[in-house]
Design an enzyme around this catalytic site. Structure first.
Site, short mmCIF file in Angstrom:
data_model
loop_
_atom_site.label_atom_id
_atom_site.label_comp_id
_atom_site.label_asym_id
_atom_site.label_seq_id
_atom_site.Cartn_x
_atom_site.Cartn_y
_atom_site.Cartn_z
N LYS A 1 -14.33 1.92 9.54
CA LYS A 1 -13.02 2.83 10.29
C LYS A 1 -13.48 3.24 11.72
O LYS A 1 -12.67 2.99 12.52
CB LYS A 1 -12.57 4.01 9.37
CG LYS A 1 -11.97 3.42 7.96
CD LYS A 1 -10.83 2.46 8.38
CE LYS A 1 -9.63 3.26 8.59
NZ LYS A 1 -8.47 2.48 8.77
N ALA B 1 -5.91 -1.43 5.25
CA ALA B 1 -7.28 -1.07 5.27
C ALA B 1 -8.06 -1.53 4.29
O ALA B 1 -7.40 -1.66 3.00
CB ALA B 1 -7.51 0.29 5.62
N TYR B 2 -9.45 -1.70 4.39
CA TYR B 2 -10.22 -1.88 3.10
C TYR B 2 -10.68 -0.18 2.68
O TYR B 2 -11.22 0.26 3.52
CB TYR B 2 -11.42 -2.59 3.63
CG TYR B 2 -12.55 -2.83 2.52
CD1 TYR B 2 -12.80 -4.13 1.89
CD2 TYR B 2 -13.24 -1.66 1.97
CE1 TYR B 2 -13.67 -4.15 0.82
CE2 TYR B 2 -14.23 -1.95 0.99
CZ TYR B 2 -14.30 -3.11 0.48
OH TYR B 2 -15.44 -3.29 -0.47
N THR B 3 -10.26 0.06 1.63
CA THR B 3 -10.29 1.55 1.20
C THR B 3 -11.33 1.77 -0.02
O THR B 3 -11.46 2.93 -0.34
CB THR B 3 -8.89 2.31 0.98
OG1 THR B 3 -8.27 1.54 -0.05
CG2 THR B 3 -8.16 2.06 2.34
N GLY C 1 0.88 -1.19 0.04
CA GLY C 1 0.07 -0.10 0.00
C GLY C 1 0.71 1.04 -0.04
O GLY C 1 2.11 1.25 0.09
N TYR D 1 -17.85 2.54 4.58
CA TYR D 1 -16.43 2.70 4.81
C TYR D 1 -16.15 3.67 6.13
O TYR D 1 -15.31 2.94 7.16
CB TYR D 1 -15.64 3.45 3.78
CG TYR D 1 -14.36 3.84 3.92
CD1 TYR D 1 -13.31 2.82 4.29
CD2 TYR D 1 -13.89 5.07 3.93
CE1 TYR D 1 -12.05 3.24 4.33
CE2 TYR D 1 -12.51 5.63 4.23
CZ TYR D 1 -11.58 4.38 4.42
OH TYR D 1 -10.27 4.99 4.59
#
Length: 280
Positions: free
Chosen positions: A123, A54-56, A9, A119
């Site tokens: 978070k 992270a899932y972004t 990432g 999202y």
């Protein structure tokens, strides 16, 4: 030894530049859909942990909220619990999307949270899990991450600007573009401080300065890259997306300065560094 969750990432790659001696765990070594397996990766030799995973996919999260929540909340919570049990400081990266983007004032770390979409909710749940573990930690909220790596606004604008003479860009969303290299440097500095001063545990903001609209950010990208592409302002309502974006992503970063001595980075200098870092 610093353990970094993440390898490919934007922030993880910049961390590898600044701390090559750290241990980096990519997807092959740390599957973030498996909280227990990731927690088990924290060995006895670890002195600090930085979570750069992270899932972004903001829009995709609207249909995959359960998966986003595992990656952004359940797994960080499991990691945080191991860190807490062993007294290991954890730096966890979060986002401006935990806020609703209302008004024009910068959001302070203790401002009420009200995410607009899946999202942001995932978070925010991750933040709660990290805090709930009770160990030494810093939750570092940031925004508009850009670098020479992966997919981000700078690289998208450069690709479009090379093939078009005009682009329409949203002008009513305001925030601070933040170079991933500056985030990486901040994470390392904060982790070092927390090892000696765990009482500085808390939630902090870190975003680039000055605050700017996406349209004005695009203009600066074109100017620095010397691309003859005009930017036409449009409202966000003209560019509908599955997930609603915050109109106001301004972040109050004063506590990060006062506690850690880390100022907001000038994204214009960061942009110049990113452009020089891109392959010819």
């Amino acid at each position: 030894m610093i353990l970094v969750f993440g390898k490919t990432g934007q922030v993880a790659r910049e961390l590898a530049r600044r701390a090559p001696e750290a241990r980096f765990l990519g997807r092959g070594a740390a599957d973030f859909t498996d909280p227990a397996a990731c927690a088990a990766c924290i060995g006895d030799d670890v002195t600090a942990v930085i979570n750069a995973v992270a899932y972004t996919a903001v829009d995709q999260a609207e249909d995959q909220e359960a998966l986003a929540t595992v990656i952004n909340a359940d797994t960080p919570g499991a990691i945080a619990q191991v860190c807490a049990d062993r007294g290991i400081p954890l730096v966890h990266i979060s986002t401006d999307y935990v806020f609703d983007g209302a008004g024009n004032a910068p959001f302070a770390p203790d401002a009420p949270t009200a995410p607009l979409g899946a999202y942001g909710r995932s978070k925010l749940a991750g933040e709660a899990a990290v805090r709930g573990a009770g160990g030494p930690h810093a939750i570092l909220r940031t925004s508009w991450v850009v670098s020479a790596h992966g997919k981000n606004f700078v690289k998208t604008m450069l690709a479009l600007g090379q093939s078009r003479d005009r682009l329409t860009v949203v002008a009513d969303q305001i925030g601070g573009p933040t170079p991933a290299g500056d985030i990486a440097a901040a994470c390392l500095a904060i982790a070092a401080v927390l090892q000696d001063a765990p009482e500085k545990t808390g939630t902090y903001h870190f975003s680039g300065a000055p605050d700017v609209s996406w349209a004005d950010f695009a203009r600066q990208i074109m100017a620095q890259a010397e691309l003859a592409c005009d930017i036409i302002d449009i409202p966000g309502s003209d560019y509908p997306t599955p997930a609603q974006r915050p109109g106001n992503s301004r972040m109050d970063c004063t506590t990060t300065v006062s506690v850690f001595g880390i100022p907001r980075p000038d994204w214009r200098r960061g942009l110049a560094a990113i452009l020089s870092d891109l392959p010819d």
